[in-house]
Design a protein around this motif. Structure first.
Motif, PDB file in Angstrom:
ATOM      1  N   ASP A  29     -29.814 -23.591  88.697  1.00 38.50           N
ATOM      2  CA  ASP A  29     -29.019 -23.318  89.802  1.00 38.50           C
ATOM      3  C   ASP A  29     -28.725 -24.838  90.526  1.00 38.50           C
ATOM      4  O   ASP A  29     -28.951 -25.878  89.929  1.00 38.50           O
ATOM      5  CB  ASP A  29     -30.092 -22.788  90.842  1.00 38.50           C
ATOM      6  N   LYS A  30     -27.768 -24.831  91.454  1.00 46.35           N
ATOM      7  CA  LYS A  30     -27.338 -26.065  91.992  1.00 46.35           C
ATOM      8  C   LYS A  30     -28.190 -27.076  92.618  1.00 46.35           C
ATOM      9  O   LYS A  30     -27.796 -28.269  93.027  1.00 46.35           O
ATOM     10  CB  LYS A  30     -26.043 -25.579  93.007  1.00 46.35           C
ATOM     11  N   THR A  31     -29.527 -26.547  92.994  1.00 44.90           N
ATOM     12  CA  THR A  31     -30.485 -27.592  93.512  1.00 44.90           C
ATOM     13  C   THR A  31     -30.921 -28.504  92.457  1.00 44.90           C
ATOM     14  O   THR A  31     -31.438 -29.579  92.787  1.00 44.90           O
ATOM     15  CB  THR A  31     -31.467 -26.953  93.872  1.00 44.90           C
ATOM     16  N   CYS A  32     -30.341 -28.506  91.296  1.00 42.72           N
ATOM     17  CA  CYS A  32     -30.581 -29.539  90.292  1.00 42.72           C
ATOM     18  C   CYS A  32     -29.939 -30.973  90.427  1.00 42.72           C
ATOM     19  O   CYS A  32     -30.184 -31.904  90.163  1.00 42.72           O
ATOM     20  CB  CYS A  32     -30.052 -29.138  88.942  1.00 42.72           C
ATOM     21  N   ASN A  37     -29.174 -35.650  89.906  1.00 40.18           N
ATOM     22  CA  ASN A  37     -27.748 -36.329  90.427  1.00 40.18           C
ATOM     23  C   ASN A  37     -26.523 -35.881  89.896  1.00 40.18           C
ATOM     24  O   ASN A  37     -25.579 -36.611  89.700  1.00 40.18           O
ATOM     25  CB  ASN A  37     -28.188 -37.627  90.608  1.00 40.18           C
ATOM     26  N   VAL A  38     -26.571 -34.558  89.057  1.00 40.94           N
ATOM     27  CA  VAL A  38     -25.256 -34.041  88.301  1.00 40.94           C
ATOM     28  C   VAL A  38     -25.078 -32.734  88.605  1.00 40.94           C
ATOM     29  O   VAL A  38     -26.160 -32.070  89.327  1.00 40.94           O
ATOM     30  CB  VAL A  38     -25.486 -34.371  86.890  1.00 40.94           C
ATOM     31  N   PHE A 112     -37.904 -26.419  87.575  1.00 39.11           N
ATOM     32  CA  PHE A 112     -38.339 -27.882  87.754  1.00 39.11           C
ATOM     33  C   PHE A 112     -38.325 -28.343  89.241  1.00 39.11           C
ATOM     34  O   PHE A 112     -37.864 -27.680  90.280  1.00 39.11           O
ATOM     35  CB  PHE A 112     -36.836 -28.683  87.452  1.00 39.11           C
ATOM     36  N   GLU A 113     -39.297 -29.482  89.494  1.00 36.83           N
ATOM     37  CA  GLU A 113     -39.350 -29.880  90.613  1.00 36.83           C
ATOM     38  C   GLU A 113     -39.956 -31.375  90.491  1.00 36.83           C
ATOM     39  O   GLU A 113     -40.580 -31.828  89.441  1.00 36.83           O
ATOM     40  CB  GLU A 113     -40.444 -28.959  91.492  1.00 36.83           C
ATOM     41  N   LYS A 114     -39.429 -32.117  91.525  1.00 32.35           N
ATOM     42  CA  LYS A 114     -40.241 -33.702  91.598  1.00 32.35           C
ATOM     43  C   LYS A 114     -41.590 -33.884  91.733  1.00 32.35           C
ATOM     44  O   LYS A 114     -41.801 -33.076  92.611  1.00 32.35           O
ATOM     45  CB  LYS A 114     -39.286 -34.424  92.374  1.00 32.35           C
ATOM     46  N   HIS A 115     -42.211 -34.187  90.729  1.00 30.98           N
ATOM     47  CA  HIS A 115     -43.519 -34.338  91.158  1.00 30.98           C
ATOM     48  C   HIS A 115     -44.043 -35.017  92.312  1.00 30.98           C
ATOM     49  O   HIS A 115     -43.609 -36.147  92.527  1.00 30.98           O
ATOM     50  CB  HIS A 115     -44.355 -34.955  89.575  1.00 30.98           C
TER      51      HIS A 115
END
Length: 544
Positions: A29-32, A37-38, A112-115
């Motif tokens: 999804d677009k939250t990537c 940053n792409v 995915f999530e930033k830890h």
């Protein structure tokens, strides 16, 4: 094909993706963009679990093993790792295998999530004194003695701050229904409040809390947790949180409420954190009990003060030297003094010399432990100089079994004495008149008769109480009573005329009667007043 998670794109702060069984990225999804940053289409070429080029070289083996574990062992554990060419960026992901109806693996679903290393309280960073200080902060909130719900709300905010969770609510047990009612909350939507204002036994995800008093933690509402019902999971997703915990609020070994805390990200609760939650639940349960007792005490004081202020009698306290400590509104109004001045006064300031001597004698008896079982009547001087007789009922205030002050209830006797005097005068007037006077109820049963009326008919007063007024009518005149008197009373509430009366010994004699009814607001008779006057035989024959 079982792809229930496939249709949940753009989930809050986490990046949702699908990978085929060979490791090739199929969807993201677009939250990537917030992580890599792409754009999503660039991610499709960049992220590949077969090459792992976006993963830092030192972590690639760990990520590869995790991916193979999801394929081979149907696990969904969360791992953390560093990104290649992105120094300082740590990523977390959780994988869930998706099978078709035949049990064949078709894809891998993940997030995915930033830890965030500090997304929850890390106990190893705290020493015992710092943890005690955290609980001290909770205790200080209760000590403010605010209204119960305000205290509860501040407690919730402090707990969320301490354990670094985003939202939560405190549900208090309703002992009548057995349900838990949402009493305070932080950042819940209106839709959530409408659907989840009560926790019942239908909340399968919280049964361990309700039945066994155990902390319940759910790492990810999308995970196949056996006791997390599907409907509740979807509601949690829509509300915006992924991981949550249910914590029993225990008071004296019984559950009095449930603390719900939630997070929009995925968090793996450790055993140490669960133990901390259990301690917080017990401490919070005790603090809530204390706050509730304080709130009830305040309400009790307000009710007590309201009773004091609205009491007709004078209620007061003074020390053993006579210095006034408190007095209600009835006392202030009786003495014509305000509250500020009464607290500077002594009980002796309002008494005549004779009354002061009696008051000192009674106070000395109380100080010696004697019990005063009789009311004391004293003459009191009001601030405008007027004198009143007041009846005092007093008893000691004890501390460690010893008298330290006096409390009393006093009643102004002047009004009562005047009322009694007026009643005596009224009774005397009634009994001095030569006319007979009786009062009867709505059914014409006699409730009062004066001495002249009873004597006129040859009865004692007590013989007539409770009798029907027809006792005064001779049998030969009952047609007059039924055809003229009663219809007139019913229609007009008034009648005047001559009747043939009958004495107790049977002698008939003429009587002039005036009857009046006193009506209520609906026009129904409340009481009837009759005045009898004996007439001579000639006037009665004239009437006939």
């Amino acid at each position: 094909m079982n792809i229930s998670r496939h249709g949940i794109p753009e989930i809050f702060e986490n990046t949702h993706f699908l990978v085929d069984k060979n490791g090739k990225l199929m969807y993201i999804d677009k939250t990537c963009e917030n992580i890599f940053n792409v754009r999503p289409d660039e991610c499709l070429d960049m992220i590949d679990f077969s090459t792992l080029e976006w993963v830092h070289s030192k972590d690639r083996e760990k990520v590869r093993e995790n991916f193979q574990s999801a394929i081979n062992e149907d696990t969904c554990s969360k791992i953390e790792y560093n990104l290649a060419s992105m120094e300082g960026i740590t990523l977390s992901h959780t994988l869930f295998p998706i099978y078709d109806n035949g049990g064949k693996l078709v894809s891998i679903h993940g997030f995915f999530e930033k830890h965030q290393p500090d997304n929850l309280l890390e106990l190893e960073k705290y020493n015992v004194f710092e943890i005690l200080e955290l609980f001290n902060q909770i205790s200080l909130i209760v000590s403010k003695e605010n209204p119960f719900e305000k205290t509860l709300s501040e407690l919730l905010d402090k707990v969320l701050e301490i354990i670094k969770m985003e939202s939560g609510g405190i549900y208090i047990l309703n002992r009548e229904t057995g349900n838990y009612i949402l009493t305070v909350h932080s950042t819940f939507s209106e839709e959530f409040l409408q659907k989840h204002s009560e926790i019942t036994r239908e909340w399968k995800s919280l049964l361990p809390v309700m039945d066994e008093g155990k902390v319940v933690v759910i790492q990810d509402v999308l995970a196949p947790v056996p006791y997390a019902d599907t409907g509740r999971k979807m509601s949690a997703i829509n509300e915006g949180f992924r991981s949550f915990a249910g914590i029993p609020l225990i008071i004296e070994n019984s559950i009095n409420g449930i603390l719900m805390i939630s997070l929009s990200g995925i968090h793996e609760f450790t055993e140490l954190e669960k133990r901390l939650f259990s301690i917080i639940g017990r401490q919070l349960g005790n603090f809530i009990k204390q706050a509730n007792l304080i709130d009830q005490l305040h309400k009790s004081r307000e009710t007590y003060q309201d009773l004091l202020d609205n009491a007709v009698d004078i209620i007061y306290t003074h020390d053993l030297k006579g210095n006034i400590l408190s007095m209600n509104k009835a006392g202030l109004d009786t003495l014509l003094i305000d509250k500020k001045d009464i607290l500077r006064s002594n009980i002796r300031d309002f008494m005549t010399e004779e009354s002061q001597e009696v008051a000192e004698f009674v106070i000395n008896l109380l100080a010696q432990g004697e019990e005063i079982r009789f009311p004391v009547i004293l003459e009191v001087i009001r601030t405008d100089g007027a004198r009143l007789f007041i009846e005092f009922n007093i008893q000691p205030i004890l501390e460690d079994g010893k008298p330290v002050a006096v409390q009393g209830i006093a009643r102004n006797l002047d009004k009562r004495l005047k009322a009694e005097q007026n009643i005596l005068i009224f009774n005397k007037a009634l009994n001095l008149t030569l006319d007979g006077i009786d009062v009867s109820d709505a059914d014409y049963n006699i409730t009062f008769i004066n001495e002249a009326g009873a004597k006129m008919f040859g009865y004692s007063r007590m013989e007539l109480i409770g009798q029907h007024v027809s006792i005064f009518y001779a049998e030969e005149d009952m047609s007059n009573f039924n055809e003229n008197v009663m219809p007139a009373m019913k229609k007009y509430g008034y009648w005047n005329g001559l009747i043939l009366g009958r004495k107790k010994d049977g002698i008939a004699f003429p009587v002039e009667v005036t009857l009046n009814s006193m009506m209520d607001e609906k026009g129904e008779p409340l009481v009837n007043l009759a005045i009898f006057r004996k007439r001579n035989k000639l006037s009665y024959e004239k009437y006939q």
